[in-house]
Enzyme design. Structure first.
Site, mmCIF file in Angstrom:
data_model
loop_
_atom_site.group_PDB
_atom_site.id
_atom_site.type_symbol
_atom_site.label_atom_id
_atom_site.label_comp_id
_atom_site.label_asym_id
_atom_site.label_seq_id
_atom_site.Cartn_x
_atom_site.Cartn_y
_atom_site.Cartn_z
ATOM 1 N N TYR A 71 -25.167 81.076 -59.865
ATOM 2 C CA TYR A 71 -24.832 80.378 -58.614
ATOM 3 C C TYR A 71 -24.566 81.406 -57.531
ATOM 4 O O TYR A 71 -23.891 82.413 -57.781
ATOM 5 C CB TYR A 71 -23.590 79.489 -58.786
ATOM 6 N N GLU A 73 -24.087 80.436 -53.786
ATOM 7 C CA GLU A 73 -23.970 79.799 -52.466
ATOM 8 C C GLU A 73 -23.390 80.795 -51.468
ATOM 9 O O GLU A 73 -22.516 81.595 -51.818
ATOM 10 C CB GLU A 73 -23.071 78.567 -52.560
ATOM 11 N N ASP A 248 -44.070 75.012 -37.817
ATOM 12 C CA ASP A 248 -44.090 74.843 -39.269
ATOM 13 C C ASP A 248 -45.434 75.383 -39.764
ATOM 14 O O ASP A 248 -46.463 74.719 -39.633
ATOM 15 C CB ASP A 248 -43.925 73.357 -39.589
ATOM 16 N N THR A 277 -43.685 77.184 -46.217
ATOM 17 C CA THR A 277 -43.609 77.210 -47.674
ATOM 18 C C THR A 277 -44.095 78.587 -48.109
ATOM 19 O O THR A 277 -44.708 79.318 -47.331
ATOM 20 C CB THR A 277 -44.529 76.168 -48.337
ATOM 21 N N LYS A 280 -48.419 77.875 -50.628
ATOM 22 C CA LYS A 280 -49.739 77.356 -50.239
ATOM 23 C C LYS A 280 -50.670 78.553 -50.007
ATOM 24 O O LYS A 280 -50.845 79.336 -50.929
ATOM 25 C CB LYS A 280 -49.581 76.423 -49.051
ATOM 26 N N ARG A 286 -43.330 78.327 -55.663
ATOM 27 C CA ARG A 286 -43.035 77.086 -54.957
ATOM 28 C C ARG A 286 -41.689 77.238 -54.234
ATOM 29 O O ARG A 286 -40.652 77.400 -54.870
ATOM 30 C CB ARG A 286 -42.955 75.964 -55.994
HETATM 31 C C1 LIG Z 1 -46.477 71.136 -47.465
HETATM 32 C C2 LIG Z 1 -45.796 71.039 -46.165
HETATM 33 C C3 LIG Z 1 -44.404 70.888 -46.092
HETATM 34 C C4 LIG Z 1 -43.552 70.560 -47.293
HETATM 35 O O1 LIG Z 1 -43.498 71.486 -48.275
HETATM 36 P P1 LIG Z 1 -42.779 71.090 -49.674
HETATM 37 O O2 LIG Z 1 -42.570 72.432 -50.310
HETATM 38 O O3 LIG Z 1 -43.699 70.212 -50.394
HETATM 39 O O4 LIG Z 1 -41.491 70.430 -49.342
HETATM 40 C C5 LIG Z 1 -43.812 70.914 -44.854
HETATM 41 N N1 LIG Z 1 -44.539 71.082 -43.735
HETATM 42 C C6 LIG Z 1 -45.881 71.197 -43.762
HETATM 43 C C7 LIG Z 1 -46.626 71.368 -42.487
HETATM 44 C C8 LIG Z 1 -46.557 71.165 -44.976
HETATM 45 O O5 LIG Z 1 -47.888 71.245 -44.997
#
Ligand SMILES: *Cc1c(COP(=O)(O)O)cnc(C)c1O
Length: 484
Positions: A71, A73, A248, A277, A280, A286
């Site tokens: 942990y 935090e 994002d 993230t 991707k 992840r």
């Molecule tokens: C995939 C994605 C997310 C969310 O990611 P998770 O790890 O699945 O929560 C947020 N914003 C955009 C633009 C995404 O493509």
């Protein structure tokens, strides 16, 4: 430096995983079996899901350690738990790599996922823009010192802020103000779309909407838009209306890291806050992370306890490994190949008469409009899956079939690029997909009406396409040294 996914020492990786699976098997053999089966399935399918990839053995192995048991935090050096010295080391290295990789002033690597990163960023911006000035006005340092009545007023103020994001059907994400998502409930939201004719972002229309709506937060970024975004222009618009620009980059972080997106297309120099993230196109574990200007760093640092619980230290360690991989020269070659391959895939469709949203791509996404095949996205997705081609259905702008059945198929190149696919392979993938769709007919409902879900794939097509895919996949094996 060769590619870290395919070049990891085969005998080491093989024996490590063989032994790990034996250990798992001694407790719950069905989980070991499912894990083996997942590898076999991923190896045997054409993975075109735009948000997926294959992480390196080093990244995957880093997640399977006792850092999971700790942990931690708090923040680096300021934890609510004792004995966090090694987590401090790991988090510091991950944040340092993220700052260097993206040229960011500040990096926060605790968010567990992309959605957590966005929620954390939203509350950080609210804390910075609303709560801070509010407390100053009220003459108190801490909200615990507010009277109940003032606290009520502050809470109403926080919840009444305006957010402007890209709509889901134009390619935005649920967390960009979509009504059923918490972002569409915690904010007074509004959405911008794309030009219905061209499918492209219309910056003038966006500017006009922003001027009228006056958002506190302007969100840029997408999950299903096949074009680059001019973030310098986005910042101009944000500045004109006094908004914080949040980008994002969850989907395209790998193209930013690999310097395919530079100048106006690189969000980091233009945005106040960037969320992402790591799993991707960036090809890490992840998870999520946030980059910010110095000005926003103290607010973002409050992610825990504001929104997050204990950080996933094992995943932060794996983020550090993935960021280190992305800082190698070979990653730039990988990222450029992702974009080149998307062009090859798009050209492969266009040369065979298929329609693409926006007429093409200049990132890692191709959005195929399947209405010309007489199909819904749902039918196309299912027929392709029968033939071993893994995609997902996706709305097209002003979709006649709605958000459930849709009229499009979203395809992405990051995963198969990791396997070594190039121009010729992606041209062949386009050919196979067109072949499946040309041989799929919409089905009928029990009442004899045309169905948006059922379909009939002509006999023999699935097997023929699977054989053709197997040839491509065998030539470009996934984890070639891994003997399982
Ligand atoms: C995939 C994605 C997310 C969310 O990611 P998770 O790890 O699945 O929560 C947020 N914003 C955009 C633009 C995404 O493509």
């Amino acid at each position: 430096m060769s590619d870290p996914v395919s070049s990891a020492s085969s005998s080491l990786v093989s024996s490590a995983y063989q032994q790990a699976l034996e250990v798992i098997s001694s407790v719950e053999p069905r989980i070991a079996d499912a894990t083996r089966q997942e590898l076999a399935d991923q190896r045997a399918s054409l993975k075109l899901i735009a948000s997926e990839n294959y992480a390196s053995p080093a990244v995957l192995m880093t997640m399977g350690t006792w850092f999971s048991d700790k942990y931690a935090e708090g923040t680096i050096g300021h934890r609510f738990y004792a004995g966090c010295q090694n987590v401090d080391t790991v988090e510091s290295i991950a944040a340092e790599h993220a700052r260097e990789l993206f040229g960011a002033e500040y990096a926060y690597v605790q968010p567990h996922s992309g959605i957590d990163a966005n929620l954390t960023a939203y509350w950080a911006i609210l804390a910075h823009r609303v709560e801070g000035p509010w407390l100053e006005n009220a003459g108190v340092k801490n909200m615990n010192d507010l009277s109940e009545a003032d606290w009520e007023k502050l809470r109403a103020d926080l919840g009444n802020q305006r957010l402007l994001g890209m709509s889901l059907d134009a390619g935005g994400h649920l967390t960009h103000g979509f009504r059923p998502n918490i972002s569409g409930k915690m904010f007074h939201q509004n959405q911008y779309g794309t030009d219905p004719e061209t499918g492209l972002l219309d910056y003038d229309a966006l500017r006009a909407k922003a001027k009228e709506f006056k958002p506190l937060i302007l969100v840029a970024g997408y999950s299903a838009y096949p074009r680059r975004v001019n973030f310098a222009k986005m910042r101009e618009i944000a500045d004109e209306v006094g908004a914080t620009l949040m980008v994002d980059m969850a989907h395209f972080a790998g193209l930013v890291a690999g310097k395919v997106f530079t100048g106006d297309e690189d969000p980091v120099p233009h945005a106040h806050v960037v969320t992402s993230t790591s799993h991707k196109s960036l090809r890490g574990p992840r998870g999520g992370f946030i980059l910010a200007t110095e000005d926003y760093s103290a607010s973002v640092d409050r992610g825990c306890p504001m929104v997050l619980g204990g950080p996933l230290s094992h995943v932060m360690a794996a983020k550090a490994v993935a960021f280190a991989e992305a800082r190698q020269d070979s990653f730039r070659g990988y990222a450029q190949q992702i974009a080149d391959n998307a062009k090859s895939l798009a050209d492969g469709f266009l040369s065979r008469g298929a329609n693409l949203v926006t007429g093409g791509t200049d990132n890692h996404i191709v959005l195929l409009d399947v209405t010309s095949f007489g199909l819904t996205g749902r039918q196309a997705e299912s027929a392709l899956l029968d033939a071993g081609v893994v995609t997902n259905r996706n709305s097209v702008p002003a979709d006649p079939n709605g958000a459930w059945y849709t009229s499009g198929i979203r395809l992405g190149t990051p995963a198969l690029t990791t396997r070594g696919f190039g121009h010729d392979e992606f041209d062949r993938v386009a050919e196979l997909i067109v072949h499946v769709l040309q041989n799929t007919q919409p089905g009928t409902t029990k009442a004899g009406e045309p169905s948006k879900a059922s379909y009939v794939l002509a006999d023999g097509v699935a097997d023929k396409v699977k054989d053709a895919s197997a040839e491509l996949l065998d030539k470009n094996p996934l984890y070639p040294g891994l003997n399982l």
